[in-house]
Write an enzyme that holds these catalytic residues in place. Structure first.
Site, mmCIF file in Angstrom:
data_model
loop_
_atom_site.group_PDB
_atom_site.id
_atom_site.type_symbol
_atom_site.label_atom_id
_atom_site.label_comp_id
_atom_site.label_asym_id
_atom_site.label_seq_id
_atom_site.Cartn_x
_atom_site.Cartn_y
_atom_site.Cartn_z
ATOM 1 N N PRO A 143 0.816 -1.216 0.000
ATOM 2 C CA PRO A 143 0.000 0.000 0.000
ATOM 3 C C PRO A 143 0.849 1.265 0.000
ATOM 4 O O PRO A 143 0.378 2.321 -0.399
ATOM 5 C CB PRO A 143 -0.811 -0.117 1.295
ATOM 6 C CG PRO A 143 -0.109 -1.127 2.129
ATOM 7 C CD PRO A 143 0.622 -2.033 1.197
ATOM 8 N N HIS B 56 -3.878 13.605 0.686
ATOM 9 C CA HIS B 56 -3.409 13.273 -0.661
ATOM 10 C C HIS B 56 -3.837 14.328 -1.684
ATOM 11 O O HIS B 56 -4.712 15.149 -1.422
ATOM 12 C CB HIS B 56 -3.957 11.909 -1.105
ATOM 13 C CG HIS B 56 -3.250 10.755 -0.460
ATOM 14 N ND1 HIS B 56 -3.581 10.301 0.801
ATOM 15 C CD2 HIS B 56 -2.223 9.971 -0.895
ATOM 16 C CE1 HIS B 56 -2.785 9.287 1.120
ATOM 17 N NE2 HIS B 56 -1.960 9.066 0.114
ATOM 18 N N LYS C 24 -6.618 11.422 -6.436
ATOM 19 C CA LYS C 24 -6.670 10.067 -5.874
ATOM 20 C C LYS C 24 -8.120 9.575 -5.874
ATOM 21 O O LYS C 24 -9.014 10.289 -5.410
ATOM 22 C CB LYS C 24 -6.090 10.066 -4.451
ATOM 23 C CG LYS C 24 -6.035 8.698 -3.822
ATOM 24 C CD LYS C 24 -5.218 8.713 -2.537
ATOM 25 C CE LYS C 24 -5.233 7.357 -1.853
ATOM 26 N NZ LYS C 24 -4.739 6.272 -2.706
HETATM 27 P P1 NAP Z 1 -2.439 7.568 -12.502
HETATM 28 O O1 NAP Z 1 -1.518 8.713 -12.783
HETATM 29 O O2 NAP Z 1 -3.895 7.735 -12.724
HETATM 30 O O3 NAP Z 1 -1.902 6.327 -13.350
HETATM 31 C C1 NAP Z 1 -2.615 5.156 -13.565
HETATM 32 C C2 NAP Z 1 -2.299 4.747 -15.004
HETATM 33 O O4 NAP Z 1 -2.798 3.431 -15.225
HETATM 34 C C3 NAP Z 1 -2.974 5.653 -16.030
HETATM 35 O O5 NAP Z 1 -2.018 5.985 -17.026
HETATM 36 C C4 NAP Z 1 -4.079 4.747 -16.570
HETATM 37 O O6 NAP Z 1 -4.445 5.065 -17.893
HETATM 38 C C5 NAP Z 1 -3.382 3.426 -16.507
HETATM 39 N N1 NAP Z 1 -4.280 2.276 -16.601
HETATM 40 C C6 NAP Z 1 -5.582 2.163 -16.259
HETATM 41 N N2 NAP Z 1 -6.011 0.905 -16.477
HETATM 42 C C7 NAP Z 1 -4.957 0.221 -16.995
HETATM 43 C C8 NAP Z 1 -4.766 -1.108 -17.433
HETATM 44 N N3 NAP Z 1 -5.752 -1.998 -17.401
HETATM 45 N N4 NAP Z 1 -3.537 -1.477 -17.909
HETATM 46 C C9 NAP Z 1 -2.530 -0.590 -17.954
HETATM 47 N N5 NAP Z 1 -2.642 0.702 -17.556
HETATM 48 C C10 NAP Z 1 -3.839 1.090 -17.081
HETATM 49 O O7 NAP Z 1 -2.278 7.077 -10.990
HETATM 50 P P2 NAP Z 1 -0.960 7.081 -10.094
HETATM 51 O O8 NAP Z 1 -0.934 8.276 -9.230
HETATM 52 O O9 NAP Z 1 0.205 6.763 -10.946
HETATM 53 O O10 NAP Z 1 -1.273 5.874 -9.112
HETATM 54 C C11 NAP Z 1 -1.427 4.564 -9.624
HETATM 55 C C12 NAP Z 1 -1.853 3.653 -8.472
HETATM 56 O O11 NAP Z 1 -0.782 3.584 -7.515
HETATM 57 C C13 NAP Z 1 -3.077 4.152 -7.684
HETATM 58 O O12 NAP Z 1 -3.828 3.052 -7.258
HETATM 59 C C14 NAP Z 1 -2.464 4.861 -6.488
HETATM 60 O O13 NAP Z 1 -3.327 4.883 -5.367
HETATM 61 C C15 NAP Z 1 -1.290 3.961 -6.232
HETATM 62 N N6 NAP Z 1 -0.174 4.558 -5.506
HETATM 63 C C16 NAP Z 1 0.527 3.700 -4.741
HETATM 64 C C17 NAP Z 1 1.631 4.143 -4.079
HETATM 65 C C18 NAP Z 1 2.403 3.163 -3.244
HETATM 66 O O14 NAP Z 1 3.431 3.543 -2.672
HETATM 67 N N7 NAP Z 1 1.967 1.914 -3.162
HETATM 68 C C19 NAP Z 1 2.037 5.474 -4.184
HETATM 69 C C20 NAP Z 1 1.305 6.327 -5.000
HETATM 70 C C21 NAP Z 1 0.202 5.847 -5.673
HETATM 71 P P3 NAP Z 1 -5.639 6.155 -18.138
HETATM 72 O O15 NAP Z 1 -5.034 7.465 -17.737
HETATM 73 O O16 NAP Z 1 -5.932 6.019 -19.589
HETATM 74 O O17 NAP Z 1 -6.772 5.762 -17.253
#
Ligand code: NAP
Length: 252
Positions: free
Chosen positions: A108, A137, A141
């Protein structure tokens, strides 16, 4: 002696975390980025590229399917996407039961400081009558409360249970608008969404005449990358499902 770099695929490569992860993998001499997958791309490209580890940084609605696909194709998975529930975790466990030797890490929070804060919260929880969590955040998000806050609440609940503490004191009788926040494992969690923020958490502990605050701030997504790289390098040594990066760290 030089060894062959570990082939890695990043799913969600066009996203904020995904872009950072692609950079981090490309910059690591012992890893090779063999596939960068965005929404709508065919996952078969990951198999064709020979990836051994799949990193999922997509959206909650896609992550489970991606992980099950990776297991089916004999690949380890390192997942940062949040929004997992017990049922989805159970499906991953069942799939792994039929794939001995494969590992899945669902983290997470990849920030080392946030992982430490969760561990410290579990320890502090034993000593304080009151505990609440505020997670803060960026407004893009999509899930609330954050996965980190949920896990921190779970850690606090474990600490309280170990110390024989009962419910946190709270005389609230009327709260029609939910001002007291969500309640996760008996701990109140408040979610703030504010332009300019990245990922932040405050854990408040209260005792008579005393307050103890733990705070972690990720100011930039680059803060998550040491944890992502640790996950990629370690996942094959941890068969089965591990939830939380602390499972790969020696925290005693
Ligand atoms: P984001 O900028 O919205 O990136 C998500 C990306 O995934 C977007 O480019 C989206 O495309 C793409 N996507 C959606 N469905 C997909 C699929 N089936 N196959 C491949 N790509 C797909 O979000 P983010 O801020 O990078 O965060 C991503 C995730 O990581 C979230 O769940 C966030 O809560 C989590 N997170 C985790 C941490 C950690 O430390 N664990 C830290 C930060 C964030 P579209 O734009 O076309 O929808």
């Amino acid at each position: 002696m030089t060894s062959t770099p570990l082939p890695v695929a990043v799913l969600g490569a066009a996203g904020r975390m995904g872009r950072e992860a692609c950079r981090a993998v490309e910059d690591a001499a012992d890893l090779e980025l063999v596939a960068s997958i965005g929404r709508g791309d065919d996952l078969e490209a990951v198999a064709e590229a020979g990836a051994q580890v799949v990193v999922d940084l997509t959206v909650p609605s896609a992550a489970k399917g991606n992980v099950l696909w990776a297991i089916e194709h004999g690949m380890h998975a390192v997942v940062g996407t949040t929004g997992w529930d017990e049922q989805s975790l159970g499906e991953v466990r069942s799939a792994l039961a039929g794939a001995p030797g494969l590992g899945v890490l669902i983290a997470p929070n990849f920030a080392i400081g946030a992982v430490l804060a969760m561990r410290f919260a579990e320890i502090a929880a034993r000593y304080y009558e009151s505990a609440e969590i505020v997670e803060l955040h960026h407004p893009a998000k999509v899930d609330a409360p954050s996965g980190t806050a949920r896990h921190t609440a779970g850690a606090i609940a474990r600490g309280r249970a170990a110390a024989g503490l009962g419910p946190v004191p709270d005389a609230t009788e009327q709260d029609p608008d939910g001002a007291r926040g969500a309640v996760v494992d008996g701990i109140h969690v408040h979610a703030v969404r504010l332009r300019g923020l990245v990922a932040h958490e405050e854990v408040l502990f209260g005792g008579t005449g005393e307050q103890f605050t733990l705070r972690h701030d990720s100011f930039d997504r680059v803060s998550f990358m040491p944890g992502v790289l640790l996950g990629i390098r370690e996942v094959s040594r941890h068969p089965g499902l591990t939830v939380g990066l602390d499972g790969y760290m020696d925290l005693g």
